[in-house]
Write a protein that holds these residues in place. Structure first.
Motif, mmCIF file in Angstrom:
data_model
loop_
_atom_site.group_PDB
_atom_site.id
_atom_site.type_symbol
_atom_site.label_atom_id
_atom_site.label_comp_id
_atom_site.label_asym_id
_atom_site.label_seq_id
_atom_site.Cartn_x
_atom_site.Cartn_y
_atom_site.Cartn_z
ATOM 1 N N ASN A 98 43.062 35.550 34.073
ATOM 2 C CA ASN A 98 43.376 36.582 35.158
ATOM 3 C C ASN A 98 44.861 36.822 35.036
ATOM 4 O O ASN A 98 45.498 37.453 35.996
ATOM 5 C CB ASN A 98 43.382 35.469 36.502
ATOM 6 N N GLU A 135 37.013 30.564 29.930
ATOM 7 C CA GLU A 135 38.188 30.252 30.683
ATOM 8 C C GLU A 135 38.611 31.446 31.511
ATOM 9 O O GLU A 135 38.340 32.425 31.000
ATOM 10 C CB GLU A 135 39.252 30.058 29.517
ATOM 11 N N ASP A 136 39.362 31.319 32.436
ATOM 12 C CA ASP A 136 40.219 32.322 33.267
ATOM 13 C C ASP A 136 40.936 33.039 32.445
ATOM 14 O O ASP A 136 41.719 32.576 31.556
ATOM 15 C CB ASP A 136 40.816 31.710 34.412
ATOM 16 N N SER A 176 34.733 40.556 34.129
ATOM 17 C CA SER A 176 35.010 40.354 35.585
ATOM 18 C C SER A 176 33.888 40.076 36.447
ATOM 19 O O SER A 176 32.832 40.992 36.185
ATOM 20 C CB SER A 176 35.746 41.692 36.037
ATOM 21 N N LYS A 209 34.674 35.371 41.342
ATOM 22 C CA LYS A 209 35.141 34.617 40.527
ATOM 23 C C LYS A 209 36.280 34.797 39.378
ATOM 24 O O LYS A 209 36.491 33.957 38.547
ATOM 25 C CB LYS A 209 33.626 34.163 39.416
ATOM 26 N N GLY A 210 36.413 36.122 39.648
ATOM 27 C CA GLY A 210 37.702 36.575 38.718
ATOM 28 C C GLY A 210 37.325 36.975 37.436
ATOM 29 O O GLY A 210 36.260 37.163 36.910
ATOM 30 N N LYS A 239 36.819 36.306 33.336
ATOM 31 C CA LYS A 239 36.708 35.209 32.454
ATOM 32 C C LYS A 239 36.561 35.623 30.944
ATOM 33 O O LYS A 239 36.122 36.895 30.796
ATOM 34 C CB LYS A 239 35.260 34.565 32.668
#
Length: 209
Positions: free
Chosen positions: A49, A46-47, A87, A91-92, A94
């Protein structure tokens, strides 16, 4: 938002089970892996961020949740293998959590979702009706529609019945999938569409050898 992330990460914990078992399984999206030994491995990715997400707080939540389940259901019912915040540039960030579940029952109880994994005959004994429409699978691709009567007497087929929006991976080759809620993504993988908030949602059926 934070509670939702905690819940999804508990799915990720499943995937770690494969790692503990010595598997090279790695997931790029949330995945339930049914191994040929009857274990269940789930990966939830999952993100992560948002600035207010806290890794230590989340890790504590996961550990306490697993400890409570193990205390009630026995050592080895769930094992935490791996939890990381990763990181990857564009894709940021996770969150990746990996857990090992001893049986499909442990997965279902811990996640509070519907899951069965066993032989087709065992699924019938458990009361699964196989009253949906099905598609046959040829060379890793969905083919013609079939009636369940075509395969219900098979002694070779195994079955996964799941009520969760996730990717499913099995050890084997998929032979049949329920029509309308399963998208075949490979010979041994399929994506399940399931709305847990819909009281009329039907679980997905995946039959394989």
């Amino acid at each position: 938002m934070k509670q939702k992330l905690y819940t999804t990460l508990c799915v990720l914990a499943t995937a770690s089970m494969l790692t503990a078992c010595g598997s090279s399984f790695k997931a790029t999206e949330s995945t339930v892996y049914i191994t040929d030994k009857g274990n269940v491995v789930g990966a939830d990715i999952e993100d992560f961020n948002e600035e207010y997400y806290d890794k230590e707080e989340l890790e504590t939540y996961i550990t306490e949740s697993v400890d409570r389940y193990v205390a009630a259901n026995g050592d080895g019912s769930i094992e935490i293998d791996h939890f990381d915040i990763v990181s990857s540039g564009e894709k940021g960030t996770k969150a990746q959590l990996y857990l090992n579940y001893a049986t499909y029952i442990d997965y279902a109880q811990f996640k509070e979702v519907a899951l069965f994994a066993g032989t087709l005959q065992q699924a019938k004994e458990e009361g699964y009706a196989f009253d949906q429409k099905f598609q046959s699978v040829e060379n890793g691709k969905a083919a013609a529609g079939v009636d369940a009567q075509e395969f219900l007497d098979s002694e070779e087929l195994k079955a996964v019945v799941i009520g969760e929006d996730t990717l499913v991976k099995i050890d084997g080759a998929i032979s049949y999938i329920s029509d309308g809620n399963v998208e075949l993504t490979g010979k041994d993988t399929a994506r399940v569409a399931y709305d847990m908030e819909d009281p009329d949602a039907q679980p997905a059926y995946i039959l394989y050898k």
